[in-house]
Scaffold this motif. Structure first.
Motif, PDB file in Angstrom:
ATOM      1  N   GLU A   1       0.897  -1.295   0.098  1.00  9.73           N
ATOM      2  CA  GLU A   1      -0.005  -0.006  -0.128  1.00  9.73           C
ATOM      3  C   GLU A   1       0.966   1.514   0.035  1.00  9.73           C
ATOM      4  O   GLU A   1       1.996   1.221   0.504  1.00  9.73           O
ATOM      5  N   GLY A   2       0.444   2.330  -0.673  1.00  8.13           N
ATOM      6  CA  GLY A   2       0.881   3.589  -0.621  1.00  8.13           C
ATOM      7  C   GLY A   2       1.356   4.231  -1.906  1.00  8.13           C
ATOM      8  O   GLY A   2       0.704   3.785  -2.781  1.00  8.13           O
ATOM      9  N   VAL A   3       2.050   5.119  -2.194  1.00  7.03           N
ATOM     10  CA  VAL A   3       2.302   6.070  -3.089  1.00  7.03           C
ATOM     11  C   VAL A   3       3.662   5.751  -3.721  1.00  7.03           C
ATOM     12  O   VAL A   3       4.508   5.425  -3.239  1.00  7.03           O
TER      13      VAL A   3
ATOM     14  N   SER B   1      10.437   3.387  -8.705  1.00  7.29           N
ATOM     15  CA  SER B   1      10.137   2.827  -7.052  1.00  7.29           C
ATOM     16  C   SER B   1       8.923   1.858  -7.367  1.00  7.29           C
ATOM     17  O   SER B   1       8.715   0.952  -6.480  1.00  7.29           O
ATOM     18  N   PHE B   2       7.980   2.110  -8.417  1.00  9.14           N
ATOM     19  CA  PHE B   2       6.958   1.149  -8.496  1.00  9.14           C
ATOM     20  C   PHE B   2       7.052  -0.248  -8.981  1.00  9.14           C
ATOM     21  O   PHE B   2       6.903  -0.922  -8.613  1.00  9.14           O
ATOM     22  N   PHE B   3       7.946  -0.252 -10.042  1.00  7.77           N
ATOM     23  CA  PHE B   3       8.296  -1.674 -10.612  1.00  7.77           C
ATOM     24  C   PHE B   3       9.149  -2.267  -9.876  1.00  7.77           C
ATOM     25  O   PHE B   3       9.237  -3.491  -9.878  1.00  7.77           O
TER      26      PHE B   3
ATOM     27  N   ALA C   1       8.054   6.268   1.784  1.00 11.05           N
ATOM     28  CA  ALA C   1       8.207   5.665   3.229  1.00 11.05           C
ATOM     29  C   ALA C   1       7.483   6.685   3.882  1.00 11.05           C
ATOM     30  O   ALA C   1       7.267   8.058   3.706  1.00 11.05           O
ATOM     31  N   GLY C   2       6.360   6.455   4.905  1.00 12.73           N
ATOM     32  CA  GLY C   2       5.558   7.284   5.605  1.00 12.73           C
ATOM     33  C   GLY C   2       4.443   8.084   5.098  1.00 12.73           C
ATOM     34  O   GLY C   2       3.624   8.429   5.908  1.00 12.73           O
ATOM     35  N   PHE C   3       3.992   7.762   3.962  1.00 15.98           N
ATOM     36  CA  PHE C   3       2.961   8.409   3.216  1.00 15.98           C
ATOM     37  C   PHE C   3       1.647   7.456   3.451  1.00 15.98           C
ATOM     38  O   PHE C   3       1.813   6.144   3.112  1.00 15.98           O
ATOM     39  N   THR C   4       0.457   8.185   3.826  1.00 15.44           N
ATOM     40  CA  THR C   4      -0.710   7.366   3.646  1.00 15.44           C
ATOM     41  C   THR C   4      -1.446   8.058   2.668  1.00 15.44           C
ATOM     42  O   THR C   4      -1.224   9.157   2.335  1.00 15.44           O
ATOM     43  N   ILE C   5      -2.536   7.375   2.089  1.00 15.99           N
ATOM     44  CA  ILE C   5      -3.607   8.117   1.018  1.00 15.99           C
ATOM     45  C   ILE C   5      -4.679   8.599   1.801  1.00 15.99           C
ATOM     46  O   ILE C   5      -5.390   7.959   2.761  1.00 15.99           O
TER      47      ILE C   5
ATOM     48  N   VAL D   1      -0.247  11.570   2.364  1.00  8.80           N
ATOM     49  CA  VAL D   1       0.019  12.483   3.463  1.00  8.80           C
ATOM     50  C   VAL D   1       1.183  11.762   4.487  1.00  8.80           C
ATOM     51  O   VAL D   1       1.098  10.473   4.505  1.00  8.80           O
ATOM     52  N   ASN D   2       2.012  12.793   4.625  1.00 12.76           N
ATOM     53  CA  ASN D   2       2.976  12.125   5.697  1.00 12.76           C
ATOM     54  C   ASN D   2       3.353  13.391   6.642  1.00 12.76           C
ATOM     55  O   ASN D   2       4.105  14.289   6.493  1.00 12.76           O
TER      56      ASN D   2
END
Length: 342
Positions: free
Chosen positions: A198-200, A206-208, A214-218, A230-231
């Motif tokens: 989960e995350g951005v 970074s996706f593949f 780190a530290g971000f929520t949606i 949001v972080n």
């Protein structure tokens, strides 16, 4: 008499063949001064590029000397002050051909090339170009000249993007360079993982490689549309990211919102329309404000589209989307044939 006839025929053949010399003249200066040396590995099946017709003459596209010498001369001309790394250009294919129609012809130039940083443990991938450029004689009779310029522009873009590219952590050996695409894809966890993190994801790399920020929520709005990451006190619009995973579902951010990412045996792809990936400046479908505003579309279809009015949603539902593959080595779209004509 036979000797004279042979001489005349040979003369006609020589005069009927002309050359278009590739002019590698665009600036490819590396402002970061990263590279101390430049190596060309030519793995093309043939050193010959090909030819097209100009009136009754055959025009061959050629390098001034050869590919290795000309690319090196080009690089060192614009990079006299150098750093510590070794940049490698892998030439996989440069092929010119022509398709003759009833009243015109189409010149086609195929280019496939990649760049790497060479280190003690092997070659680390940077960027690649795999393109097909066409020019019609209805537009210009100078097919070879036009395509030669496009060749220079293609390699200029390849090298400039290589300077900025993030090097892959997975090395390949020199013997594996001919199959580096398959080897690197086999190392990508996201292409085979049962569950996604989960995350951005800030960029395609970074996706593949399956490493969310780190530290971000949606964060979503009242309608359940993802708008921000949001972080702590830091908030970023979702449009600033390449992709994200929310409730176990991966999404690709596109100019008009975001769409679900699917996976099959070939890799990852999205279903989208030309108007969504390449919206016109006056299109009613846009992404605006701090994120996605005014949801129009169906979350059941895992699509979020921001629009000024409901006509955009009607237009989307009326047009069938196409499967667009996501290239894991560049993050770019691999478009199906005739996609841009739709």
């Amino acid at each position: 008499m036979k000797k004279i006839l042979f001489f005349l025929l040979a003369t006609i053949m020589v005069t009927a063949q002309k050359t278009e010399t590739i002019n590698l003249s665009k600036s490819i200066k590396d402002s970061k001064k990263t590279y101390k040396s430049f190596t060309v590995i030519d793995q093309r099946a043939s050193a010959e590029i090909g030819a097209v017709q100009f009136h009754k003459d055959q025009v061959n596209m050629v390098f001034e000397n050869n590919a290795d010498t000309d690319f090196k001369n080009w690089f060192y001309k614009y990079n006299p002050v150098r750093g510590n790394e070794e940049l490698v250009l892998l030439l996989e294919n440069i092929a010119l051909s022509e398709e003759t129609k009833e009243k015109y012809s189409i010149g086609k130039l195929e280019i496939r090339a990649s760049t790497f940083i060479k280190k003690d443990d092997g070659y680390h991938f940077l960027y690649k170009k795999d393109t097909v450029t066409t020019v019609s004689s209805r537009t210009t009779p100078y097919l070879a000249q036009n395509l030669s310029k496009k060749l220079t522009l293609t390699f200029t873009d390849l090298l400039k993007k290589s300077y900025e590219a993030r090097q892959w952590e997975f090395p390949v050996s020199e013997g594996e360079l001919s199959d580096y695409t398959t080897i690197l894809k086999d190392k990508l966890e996201i292409l085979k993982a049962d569950g996604l993190k989960e995350g951005v994801y800030k960029d395609y790399y970074s996706f593949f490689t399956h490493n969310p920020e780190a530290g971000f929520t949606i964060e979503t709005d009242k309608k359940g549309v993802v708008t921000k990451a949001v972080n702590g006190e830091k908030k970023e619009s979702i449009r600033n990211f390449y992709a994200f995973v929310h409730n176990g579902i991966p999404f690709k951010v596109i100019p008009v919102g975001y769409v679900e990412i699917f996976r099959d045996e070939q890799g990852l792809f999205i279903e989208a329309k030309k108007e969504e990936l390449y919206p016109e400046s006056n299109s009613p479908m846009i992404m605006f404000g701090g994120g996605i505003g005014g949801l129009i579309g169906s979350m059941v279809a895992n699509v979020a589209i921001s629009a000024i009015d409901a006509n955009a949603a009607k237009k989307r539902s009326a047009m069938a989307g196409s499967e667009v593959i996501l290239d894991p080595l560049t993050g770019n779209y691999i478009l199906p044939q005739d996609f841009m004509k739709k």
